[in-house]
Design a protein around this motif. Structure first.
Motif, PDB file in Angstrom:
ATOM      1  N   ASP A 138       0.830  -1.209   0.000  1.00  0.00           N
ATOM      2  CA  ASP A 138       0.000   0.000   0.000  1.00  0.00           C
ATOM      3  C   ASP A 138       0.863   1.258   0.000  1.00  0.00           C
ATOM      4  OD1 ASP A 138      -2.950  -0.999   1.103  1.00  0.00           O
ATOM      5  OD2 ASP A 138      -1.287  -2.196   1.902  1.00  0.00           O
ATOM      6  N   VAL A 139       0.378   2.272  -0.711  1.00  0.00           N
ATOM      7  CA  VAL A 139       1.020   3.588  -0.668  1.00  0.00           C
ATOM      8  C   VAL A 139      -0.089   4.603  -0.397  1.00  0.00           C
ATOM      9  CG1 VAL A 139       2.380   5.306  -1.930  1.00  0.00           C
ATOM     10  CG2 VAL A 139       2.778   2.863  -2.348  1.00  0.00           C
ATOM     11  N   ILE A 140       0.053   5.332   0.686  1.00  0.00           N
ATOM     12  CA  ILE A 140      -0.966   6.341   1.014  1.00  0.00           C
ATOM     13  C   ILE A 140      -0.295   7.699   1.078  1.00  0.00           C
ATOM     14  CG2 ILE A 140      -2.581   7.168   2.790  1.00  0.00           C
ATOM     15  CD1 ILE A 140      -3.143   4.286   3.530  1.00  0.00           C
ATOM     16  N   SER A 141      -0.842   8.650   0.317  1.00  0.00           N
ATOM     17  CA  SER A 141      -0.317  10.007   0.351  1.00  0.00           C
ATOM     18  C   SER A 141      -1.256  10.864   1.193  1.00  0.00           C
ATOM     19  CB  SER A 141      -0.213  10.563  -1.073  1.00  0.00           C
ATOM     20  OG  SER A 141       0.166  11.921  -1.034  1.00  0.00           O
ATOM     21  N   ILE A 142      -0.712  11.465   2.239  1.00  0.00           N
ATOM     22  CA  ILE A 142      -1.511  12.352   3.096  1.00  0.00           C
ATOM     23  C   ILE A 142      -1.299  13.777   2.591  1.00  0.00           C
ATOM     24  CG2 ILE A 142      -1.923  13.151   5.450  1.00  0.00           C
ATOM     25  CD1 ILE A 142      -0.786  10.500   6.462  1.00  0.00           C
ATOM     26  N   GLU A 143      -2.377  14.388   2.101  1.00  0.00           N
ATOM     27  CA  GLU A 143      -2.260  15.676   1.422  1.00  0.00           C
ATOM     28  C   GLU A 143      -2.712  16.839   2.304  1.00  0.00           C
ATOM     29  OE1 GLU A 143      -2.417  15.640  -2.565  1.00  0.00           O
ATOM     30  OE2 GLU A 143      -1.362  13.740  -2.252  1.00  0.00           O
ATOM     31  N   VAL A 144      -1.819  17.806   2.430  1.00  0.00           N
ATOM     32  CA  VAL A 144      -2.107  19.003   3.236  1.00  0.00           C
ATOM     33  C   VAL A 144      -1.516  20.194   2.483  1.00  0.00           C
ATOM     34  CG1 VAL A 144      -1.655  20.145   5.451  1.00  0.00           C
ATOM     35  CG2 VAL A 144      -2.000  17.678   5.408  1.00  0.00           C
ATOM     36  N   SER A 145      -2.228  21.340   2.486  1.00  0.00           N
ATOM     37  CA  SER A 145      -1.730  22.495   1.729  1.00  0.00           C
ATOM     38  C   SER A 145      -0.455  23.052   2.379  1.00  0.00           C
ATOM     39  CB  SER A 145      -2.785  23.606   1.692  1.00  0.00           C
ATOM     40  OG  SER A 145      -2.900  24.194   2.973  1.00  0.00           O
ATOM     41  N   ASP A 146       0.367  23.730   1.559  1.00  0.00           N
ATOM     42  CA  ASP A 146       1.612  24.315   2.076  1.00  0.00           C
ATOM     43  C   ASP A 146       1.328  25.308   3.205  1.00  0.00           C
ATOM     44  OD1 ASP A 146       2.830  22.844   0.140  1.00  0.00           O
ATOM     45  OD2 ASP A 146       3.720  24.537  -0.940  1.00  0.00           O
ATOM     46  N   GLU A 147       0.223  26.072   3.070  1.00  0.00           N
ATOM     47  CA  GLU A 147      -0.091  27.084   4.089  1.00  0.00           C
ATOM     48  C   GLU A 147      -0.348  26.405   5.431  1.00  0.00           C
ATOM     49  OE1 GLU A 147      -1.719  26.880   1.078  1.00  0.00           O
ATOM     50  OE2 GLU A 147      -0.384  28.407   0.259  1.00  0.00           O
ATOM     51  N   ALA A 148      -1.140  25.320   5.382  1.00  0.00           N
ATOM     52  CA  ALA A 148      -1.454  24.611   6.625  1.00  0.00           C
ATOM     53  C   ALA A 148      -0.189  23.988   7.219  1.00  0.00           C
ATOM     54  CB  ALA A 148      -2.505  23.541   6.358  1.00  0.00           C
ATOM     55  N   ILE A 149       0.709  23.517   6.334  1.00  0.00           N
ATOM     56  CA  ILE A 149       1.965  22.918   6.814  1.00  0.00           C
ATOM     57  C   ILE A 149       2.789  23.953   7.578  1.00  0.00           C
ATOM     58  CG2 ILE A 149       4.210  21.964   6.082  1.00  0.00           C
ATOM     59  CD1 ILE A 149       2.397  19.953   5.094  1.00  0.00           C
ATOM     60  N   MET A 150       2.890  25.166   6.995  1.00  0.00           N
ATOM     61  CA  MET A 150       3.685  26.213   7.638  1.00  0.00           C
ATOM     62  C   MET A 150       3.131  26.478   9.041  1.00  0.00           C
ATOM     63  SD  MET A 150       6.166  27.172   5.630  1.00  0.00           S
ATOM     64  CE  MET A 150       6.774  28.655   6.388  1.00  0.00           C
TER      65      MET A 150
END
Ligand code: AMP
Length: 215
Positions: A109-121
């Motif tokens: 399995d490969v799961i990509s957890i996606e979060v915007s750059d703004e939220a990451i900062m």
């Protein structure tokens, strides 16, 4: 669930891979392997490996492929990986993924957890880590029950590479070098996307559903 899980967690730095890896590790009794944590331990211990890689991590750059490939090769050869494992932070480049394939490591399995750059900062500025046991927390989203101290009693600290200017550089590196892995695993029919949620338990529910094949 009885099937063997060998999972790659993809996602930008700060997307929550480490936290989800810890939870999945406990739930399925399989080790969570973080190349970042192995590298940080090496730096803290002042080993030859640590001294070699420190300049890269301090800049927010990736450590050379051959160094991390050797680390992961050794780690995956240990007996605790026989029943499955979670890779958090590896592979980070297409050559690393190709090396994993060449080693004959089967990934289920490969799961990509996606979060915007703004939220990451925003998230990275609140991240706290325990240098003693490796646990991670967030002052707002996942606070330690002991405030500025870890569950294990040690004081929490801010990672050197969580400083804003380093985070920006790490995000750039992620988009340029790691994001192409989504297409790599998509073409193998293995990729699942999870949209990272504000509350970590909501992200856990979506990640578990993706693992168990519930849409
Ligand atoms: P992480 O905790 O996964 O964000 O990793 C911290 C740092 O360790 C990264 O910014 C890189 O410098 C280095 N690192 C961790 N995993 C890898 C990898 N697979 N390839 C290259 N560098 C890595």
């Amino acid at each position: 669930m009885s099937r063997k899980i060998s999972l790659i967690l993809l996602g930008a730095p700060g997307a929550g891979k480490g936290t989800q890896a810890e939870i999945i590790s406990e739930r399925y009794s399989i080790p969570a392997i973080s190349t970042g944590a192995i590298i940080r331990e090496a730096i803290a211990s002042g080993s030859e490996l640590g001294m070699k890689v420190q300049e890269y991590t301090n800049r927010g750059d990736l450590v050379p492929d051959e160094v991390v490939i050797d680390i992961i090769k050794e780690r995956l050869s240990r007996p605790d990986c026989e029943g499955g494992f979670i890779l958090d932070g590896f592979p980070r480049t297409v050559p690393q993924a190709e090396a994993l394939d060449r080693l004959g490591v089967e990934i289920t399995d490969v799961i990509s957890i996606e979060v915007s750059d703004e939220a990451i900062m925003e998230r990275m500025s609140g991240r706290r880590v325990c240098k003693a046991c490796g646990s991670t927390f967030h002052v707002r989203y996942n606070p330690s029950p002991n405030g500025e101290y870890c569950r294990c009693g040690e004081p929490l600290s801010i990672r050197a590479d969580d400083r804003p200017e380093v985070v920006e550089s790490r995000l750039r590196v992620y988009h340029e070098q790691t994001e192409p892995l989504k297409a790599y695993y998509e073409s193998k029919g293995k990729l699942k996307i999870v949209l990272g949620q504000e509350k970590l338990e909501d992200t856990t529910a979506l990640t578990t559903a993706a693992l168990e094949g519930i849409d």
